[in-house]
Each structure stands twice: as structure tokens, then as C-alpha cells.
Design an enzyme around this catalytic site. Structure first.
Site, PDB file in Angstrom:
ATOM      1  N   SER A  95       0.778  -0.998  -0.012  1.00  0.00           N
ATOM      2  CA  SER A  95       0.032   0.134   0.081  1.00  0.00           C
ATOM      3  C   SER A  95       0.812   1.240  -0.048  1.00  0.00           C
ATOM      4  O   SER A  95       1.342   1.700  -1.029  1.00  0.00           O
ATOM      5  CB  SER A  95      -0.810  -0.085   1.214  1.00  0.00           C
ATOM      6  OG  SER A  95      -2.296   0.764   0.758  1.00  0.00           O
ATOM      7  N   ASP A 104       9.776   4.553 -10.691  1.00  0.00           N
ATOM      8  CA  ASP A 104       9.179   5.175 -11.890  1.00  0.00           C
ATOM      9  C   ASP A 104      10.083   6.609 -12.300  1.00  0.00           C
ATOM     10  O   ASP A 104       9.983   6.861 -13.546  1.00  0.00           O
ATOM     11  CB  ASP A 104       7.607   5.678 -11.722  1.00  0.00           C
ATOM     12  CG  ASP A 104       6.654   4.296 -11.914  1.00  0.00           C
ATOM     13  OD1 ASP A 104       7.449   3.370 -12.074  1.00  0.00           O
ATOM     14  OD2 ASP A 104       5.719   4.455 -11.925  1.00  0.00           O
ATOM     15  N   LYS A 117      -1.180  -3.767  -3.568  1.00  0.00           N
ATOM     16  CA  LYS A 117      -2.387  -3.287  -3.054  1.00  0.00           C
ATOM     17  C   LYS A 117      -2.292  -1.888  -3.470  1.00  0.00           C
ATOM     18  O   LYS A 117      -1.680  -0.977  -2.961  1.00  0.00           O
ATOM     19  CB  LYS A 117      -2.382  -3.285  -1.506  1.00  0.00           C
ATOM     20  CG  LYS A 117      -3.772  -2.797  -1.011  1.00  0.00           C
ATOM     21  CD  LYS A 117      -3.798  -2.779   0.469  1.00  0.00           C
ATOM     22  CE  LYS A 117      -5.141  -2.141   1.063  1.00  0.00           C
ATOM     23  NZ  LYS A 117      -5.082  -0.770   1.076  1.00  0.00           N
TER      24      LYS A 117
END
Length: 815
Positions: free
Chosen positions: A516, A527, A542
């Protein structure tokens, strides 16, 4: 409903008819008043009529005054009984008609027919307009109540039914019922049909949830263990279940068996109302088989009940024990792991007290004083301390330290969660490591590398995850976005300069327990290509956001409201949940479908590296973590390590050169063997449930030979596990050392000791120390060259989303 619709339609039709009649009568009235002056329609009373503008009629009269005169004349012919023309006008009309009869090329009958047709067309225009207006009114009158009724039925009908059912059960159920429990059961079942994260929180659970979000509470800084309210409740239920089963067996022994009636022509040899109860009179052997199966089930259920009863008795015998004492709070006042609490504020703790009872006594208003009496293994008598209650802040940064030689400038931070103060804690930890590196290098360099450990981090607040990322990524970077059906789209973007120097290499440790909010951090780092993700495989996966909504009576609702997306635009949710529910028990829960690999879409990092959605964050640099053996897992779960540490402390003192030697290890093996003989420990406990189920099935089928083979298999498993004492000797020694040291040292020092022997941490440190390997992992490896710019901008159009800075805490997300 059909009757109501018919009535509405009839009313609409009457309205339309009245509209047409009114229009016709207006035209008749107009013909009476304005027939001699048809060219002056601009000034007639039609100006306020509303169906047609006077300009339209005026332009018609200007285009063809004669046509207008003829139209109005035709209308006048219809009402000649009401209007009597003068002789002069009659003479002129007669002369006009005579002239037409002589010179017209079209017969008078056709002319009259054409004029009447035109008259009807003009009249039908008003009829059509009236019909359209009436239809619109009728449609609205019909559909609005239907829409309102359907909207009301979506909520009012289920709520009314639920309230009625509760009232009926409270009033008429055979036994007294607790409507509050019934309500909680119903609501919990409803929410369980959606996903595993949507939950109703009762008053106590709501308080705990708030504390976990804020990371603060008023108390003394102790974590305790012992019997719980739920375990005592389960004990009562099991005892009641055993008593009921015993009653059922007694009733079955006394209950007369029902025999089929005699066939025609035969007499029933048994007197009326009496039936033999001997086994010989059983009509078929099916009854005996069923009874035998039930006895077998009772036998295995009895074994399970005995196992659970031993665990509860053991917990009650040990009492309320300290499992952690926080630094700056209870630890600084002398409390240690393993201490047994015996009294609070001079009130003794009884055997039946639960963890919840003791916790409520320890907590209170900050600033008030509480006295705690406890016993410690190896120390005679009862000790008592007095300490003030305080606002206990549970730190998410468990450890911040330098690894290896401090002059190398490699720091380490272990982050265990994301509460409200996590961003501040991380900022302070990074700055502490930067100063430590500068001091160790005499100012020649600052922090060279940072290992951020997110292994086992279950997540927390969305905004806290954003705060942490903003410390690591360049200013202006997109961090995360979230969007849902009823959740306003929000894009978080860093508006501050990072605290971590861009030249400092970053490695993030992850595992399957990283979930999460922790995945938001690792996903942004990956990224944006500001660091390397290190781990054995992937994170939990999640990608859902939960809101915590406060409800009346101190309760709360935690429910899923959105999905979040990393800067590349990917959602890392690994499982799709589909709503379940219904009257059938098997449909009560949601369905969970794991996203297959072939459906995971490709996305690109800032440098053009390929990453994929659906299934967590995959490690860039894979390092296998040591796997615990079945023996090690059993010993840790059973608590036998702590029990041995208690015995050890009774006869030994901790020294600076402490280590678990071979003699201590042999003593531990003897301690475990004694626990086995007394029935307090089952080494095969990880396999017991499966073996019991197999035994039950084989015995019911009559395969006694196979049943004996399963028993032999169970004995073989025990022997295999016992051989692991030698195979995993060093690992078990380390576990024993940690259990003993936990009774003397704070949690921070225990974590630091374990990090020094962590193979994944060592691999991360080595990676940060080699420039070529680190830079190569961050280099572009996309087979398509650079990623399309649209892919790097995020998952949704920024215009439709709220762009929030790293200091904007408007979205309340609980992960």
C-alpha cells in the site's frame, strides 16, 4: 403503480384538451373582434397569448393580406350565427363572389375546399403545439415520481426491511437476542461481500484505528500480551458447544427411533405410541453409519478443543506479560520484556483479566501518575514503579544508523509504517545520517548512499507516503494520483526541494510484506529512476485507497474509495475483487481474481525502463532472502524461545561478550524435548490440521491400513523436524540470542544487531558501493527507445484532477 400512471396520463390528457379548447375559443373571440381589420393583428390581444408570437402572425398578414382576409372570412363563416354582417358588407361580398364566378378558372367548390383545408392546417398547428406541450407535461408527471420512487427504494426499502427484521427477532425469537450484535453481524457480512479492506469499526476498534492513523495515544508505552476477550469468548463457546454435543448424544440414546408403518394386511406388533429402541429394530444400517461418523467427528473436535484449551490455560498461567517497552517511556522507567504485571495502582490483576482490561487501566489522561507492580524472572519479590502517563508517539522510523565503516557514508533507515508524523521522522533521520557522514569523513563528503528498508511495512496514510517521497525526488515530480467513482481525482506533485541530495544513491528494500503506502514510495522511486528496488521478488500489490468515515456513537466505517497510480500511470493492484452477496451462504463473500501475467500492461519509467502494472512493484535487483525452516517457525510461534529466555535469565547474567554457545544450545534442545513430552509443544503443529483431516476422511471410509500409514507419516515428520536442529543450528542460535537480549536491550539495539547479519542489507550496501552496477540498472533498457511523453505524464488528464502539493492533506486515505 399502473393505476397511478393511468391517473397521471388522464390528467395530462385533460390538460392538453383544455389547452386546445382554450386556443379555439380564443380564435373565435378574435374573429368576432378583429374580423373587419385583419391587417392589424400586431395590436390585437394575441400578444400575450404565449403560443405564437405576434411577429409571426404579422409577417403572415404582410405576405398575403388577401389570404389572411380569406382565412378569417372562413373562420367567420363558421360563426355566422354569432356574427351578423351589415348589408353593405353583404353586398360587397355578393359582388365579389359574382365576379369570381365569371372570371375564375378554378371552380368555386375547389376553392372552398382549398380554403377549408388551409383552415384545418392552421388549426392543426395549434393542436400539435398543444399536444406536444401536454405530452411533455405528462411525461414529466409520470417519470419524475417513478425516478424519485426508484431512488428512494434503493435505500429506504433495505433499511426498512433491516429495521423490521431486527424488531421481529428482538420481539419474537425463541431465545433472548442482542440486537446490537445482530446489527454488527449483518453489517459485517454486508461489507465482507465487497473486499477484505472494507470494514465496520465498533467503538473500541474505531479508537484503535484512530490511534494507528495518528500514531499517538495516552499511556505509558508498553505492549502487553495475555488472554483476550475474544479468546475467553471462544472458550465459552467451545464449552457450550461441547455441552450441547453431550446433550445431543444423550438425547439420541433416549429418543425412540421412527420405524416405517406396516404394509397393508400386516399388523404393527408394537403397541400404539411405543417403538422399540434396541439397535436390532433399526430400519436400516444408514442410521448406525451416521451415528458412527458423528462420534468420529467428536473425537477430532475433542482433540482440537484440548489443543486450544492448553493454549488458553498457558496464557492465563503466564498472566499479563510485557512484550515491548518503548524508549523514552516505560523502558526508561525500568520496565523490560518478559515482566509479569501483578497490580496497577495497588489493585491486583486477577486471573480472569484480559489484555483489554489491563490496557484500559494503564491508559489515561496524559500527566496523571500510575503505579505498576510486576515480577521479573531471576529477581526475587515484586517491584513497583511510578511513572506519569504521556502522549505516547509510536515511531515509524525504528532505526537510523550508519552501516559498515561510517567513513564510507552508507546510511540505513528502517521504516515500519506511515502515521501522521512519518514525514517529519524521515526528514530528521536523513539529516541525522548526513551529519554523521560529514562528521565521520571530517567534512570531506556527506551521505554517499542510503538503504531505505520497507520490508514488512503494511502501509498507512496516503499523505504521509507523499511526504516521504517528496524528501527523495526532484521538485516538480509527480508522486501519485488517485481516482474513484465518488472520489475526486487528485494528483500529488512535489513542490519542495528534496532533503536527500540527488547525488546520494538510494536503494529501497522490499518484500511480499511491503504494501500500500509503502508501495507508493517504492513505485515513485522506481518510476522516477531516483533509486533501485532491492528484494527477492515483488511487493504485495495493493493499489486501493480506503477512507475512514466517522459514524454516530463513536463508530467508524473504513471503505475502499479509489485506486492509486504511480507516476508512470500504472496501478499496482494485484487482485480484482468482485462484489458477492445474496441469500445463499456460498455467495456471501467477494470473489478475488489474481491478475495474470499476460494481462499486465507495459509502462515506462522516466529513463524509459520497462515496468508493468497489476501485481505490486517488482525488484530491479533481486536478492533471495533466507527462508525460515519449519522448526524455526514453530519455535517462534509457540513462544518457547521466550520461555527459555526466562529460564536462562534465572541462572545467568548478561555480559558484554554474550553469545549462545554449544552448552546453551543443548540446554535449549532439552527444554524443547520436555515441552514435547508434557504436551505443551507439538513440533508438527504446522501439519497437524491437514493430517487430522486426512485421518478423519480415511477413518470414515474404513481405510484403517491407510490411517495407520498417516500416523507413521506424522511420526516421520517429527523426526525430520528434529534433525533440523543441526541443519539450521546457526539460525536457531541467533533466534535464541535475540530472545535473551530482548529482556535487556531496547528494540532499536535489537534491530541494529540483526541488520548487521542481514544478507539483503549487505547486498544493497555492496550495490551502492559499485558505481557501474548501480548506474547500469538505472539505464534505459526499453526495446522501443524512449518512452512516449504521454505515458510519463500520469494516468489521467491533469485538467480533470485536483493537483495537490506535498503539503496538501485534503484527501483522507487509509491503506
Amino acid at each position: 403503480m399502473m393505476i397511478s400512471l393511468s391517473i397521471v396520463a388522464m390528467l395530462a390528457l385533460k390538460t392538453t384538451t383544455a389547452f386546445v379548447i382554450s386556443s379555439s375559443s380564443s380564435w373565435s373571440s378574435l374573429s368576432k373582434q378583429r374580423l373587419p381589420k385583419p391587417i392589424e393583428l400586431n395590436s390585437n390581444p394575441l400578444h400575450g397569448f404565449g403560443s405564437k408570437s405576434p411577429t409571426t402572425f404579422s409577417s403572415l398578414s404582410r405576405r398575403s393580406p388577401a389570404r389572411s382576409t380569406q382565412v378569417w372570412g372562413t373562420l367567420n363563416d363558421k360563426t355566422e350565427n354569432d356574427i351578423k354582417p351589415t348589408n353593405e358588407s353583404t353586398s360587397r361580398n355578393a359582388q365579389k363572389q359574382e365576379g369570381k364566378g365569371k372570371n375564375a378558372l378554378i371552380p368555386d367548390s375547389l376553392t372552398e375546399l382549398g380554403l377549408k383545408t388551409w383552415e384545418k392546417i392552421v388549426g392543426l398547428r395549434w393542436v400539435a403545439l398543444s399536444f406536444v406541450a401536454g405530452s411533455i407535461f405528462a411525461t414529466g408527471a409520470i417519470l419524475f415520481p417513478i425516478y424519485e420512487t426508484l431512488t428512494m427504494d434503493n435505500l429506504s426499502k433495505p433499511v426498512t426491511l433491516f429495521e423490521t427484521i431486527l424488531a421481529d427477532l428482538e420481539e419474537g425469537y425463541v431465545d433472548p437476542v442482542d440486537t446490537n450484535k445482530l446489527f454488527e453481524t449483518g453489517v459485517s457480512a454486508m461489507l465482507r461481500s465487497l473486499d477484505p479492506y472494507t470494514e465496520y469499526e465498533g467503538p473500541e476498534d474505531a479508537v484503535e484505528l484512530t490511534e494507528s492513523i495518528e500514531g499517538k495515544y495516552g499511556g505509558v508505552g508498553l505492549v502487553i500480551s495475555g488472554s483476550t476477550a475474544s479468546s475467553n469468548k471462544n472458550k465459552e463457546q467451545l464449552q457450550k458447544s461441547a455441552f450441547q454435543q453431550q446433550e445431543q448424544r444423550q438425547e439420541q440414546q433416549q429418543m425412540p427411533l421412527v420405524v416405517p408403518p406396516p404394509s397393508q394386511g400386516e399388523e404393527d406388533p408394537t403397541p400404539a405410541g411405543q417403538h422399540p429402541i434396541s439397535s436390532s429394530s433399526t430400519p436400516s444400517s444408514a442410521m448406525e453409519v451416521g451415528m458412527e461418523d458423528e462420534d468420529e467427528e467428536d473425537e477430532f473436535d475433542l482433540l482440537e478443543r484440548k489443543r486450544e484449551e492448553r493454549l488458553r490455560s498457558k496464557a492465563q498461567k503466564q498472566g499479563i506479560r510485557v512484550v515491548n517497552a518503548f524508549e523514552n517511556y516505560a523502558f526508561d522507567y525500568g520496565m523490560r520484556v518478559g515482566d509479569k504485571l501483578v497490580a496497577i495502582d495497588d489493585q491486583p490483576l486477577t486471573t480472569g483479566m484480559t489484555v483489554e482490561d489491563v490496557r484500559n487501566k494503564l491508559r489515561g489522561v496524559p500527566g496523571t501518575t500510575v503505579s505498576i507492580s510486576f515480577e521479573r524472572d531471576g529477581v526475587d519479590g515484586i517491584q513497583t514503579i511510578s511513572m506519569p502517563r504521556a502522549v505516547v508517539s509510536v515511531r515509524d522510523v525504528k532505526l537510523a544508523t550508519m552501516l559498515g565503516d561510517p567513513r564510507d557514508g552508507i546510511g540505513y533507515i528502517q521504516l515500519s509504517g506511515f502515521a501522521s508524523d512519518t514525514g517529519r521522522e524521515m526528514r530528521n533521520a536523513i539529516r541525522y545520517l548526513q551529519r554523521a557522514s560529514e562528521d565521520a569523513s571530517d567534512g570531506s563528503h556527506s551521505l554517499q548512499g542510503l538503504v531505505l528498508d520497507l520490508r514488512g511495512n503494511p502501509g498507512g496514510l496516503l499523505t504521509s507516503a507523499v511526504d516521504v517521497v517528496s524528501l527523495l525526488v526532484p521538485k516538480g515530480s509527480d508522486i501519485v494520483s488517485a481516482q474513484g467513482r465518488g472520489f475526486p481525482g487528485v494528483l500529488y506533485r512535489s513542490r519542495v526541494d528534496p532533503v536527500l541530495d540527488p547525488n546520494t544513491k538510494l536503494a529501497v528494500l522490499v518484500n511480499r510484506g511491503t504494501a500500500s503506502a509503502a508501495e507508493i514510495v517504492s513505485g515513485a522511486v522506481q518510476d522516477l529512476d531516483v533509486g533501485i528496488i532491492v528484494g527477492s521478488d515483488r511487493t504485495f500489490g495493493k493499489g486501493l485507497v480506503q477512507n475512514v468515515e466517522e459514524l454516530p456513537y463513536g463508530t467508524a466505517l473504513k471503505f475502499t474509495v479509489a485506486k492509486y497510480y504511480t507516476p508512470s500511470g500504472r496501478c499496482i493492484q494485484g487482485i480484482n475483487y468482485k462484489e458477492g452477496g445474496g441469500l445463499r451462504e456460498e455467495d456471501g463473500s467477494f470473489t478475488a481474481n489474481k491478475i495474470p501475467k499476460n494481462l499486465r500492461s507495459v509502462f515506462y519509467t522516466k529513463n524509459g525502463r520497462i515496468v508493468r502494472d497489476g501485481g505490486g512493484i517488482e525488484a530491479d535487483y533481486k536478492v533471495d532472502a533466507p527462508k525460515a525452516s519449519a522448526l524455526e517457525v514453530t519455535l517462534l510461534r509457540s513462544g518457547v524461545m521466550g520461555e527459555f529466555a526466562a529460564e536462562w535469565s534465572k541462572h545467568h547474567e548478561l555480559t558484554n561478550n554474550f553469545r549462545v554457545d554449544d552448552d546453551t544450545y543443548r540446554n535449549f534442545q532439552s527444554f524443547v524435548a520436555e515441552k514435547q513430552r508434557s504436551g505443551d509443544l507439538e513440533l508438527e503443529i504446522l501439519y497437524s490440521k491437514s493430517l487430522d483431516e486426512l485421518k478423519k476422511t480415511l477413518k470414515a471410509s474404513g481405510y484403517k491400513g491407510s490411517e495407520r500409514e498417516v500416523e507413521a507419516l506424522q511420526a516421520s515428520i517429527v523426526r525430520e523436524i528434529q534433525r533440523d536442529f543441526e541443519k539450521y543450528r546457526e539460525d536457531i542460535k541467533e533466534d535464541i540470542s535475540q530472545s535473551i537480549l530482548a529482556r535487556y536491550l531496547p528494540e532499536r539495539m535489537l534491530i541494529e544487531r540483526g541488520v548487521k547479519k542481514d544478507v539483503q542489507v549487505a547486498a544493497a550496501v555492496k550495490l551502492l558501493g559499485t558505481d557501474n552496477r548501480f548506474d547500469k540498472l538505472l539505464a534505459r533498457d526499453s526495446p522501443h527507445g524512449s518512452a512516449p511523453s504521454s505515458v510519463l505524464e500520469g494516468p489521467t488528464d491533469a485538467i480533470s484532477m485536483k493537483v495537490a502539493s506535498t503539503e496538501d492533506h485534503g484527501a483522507r486515505g487509509k491503506f
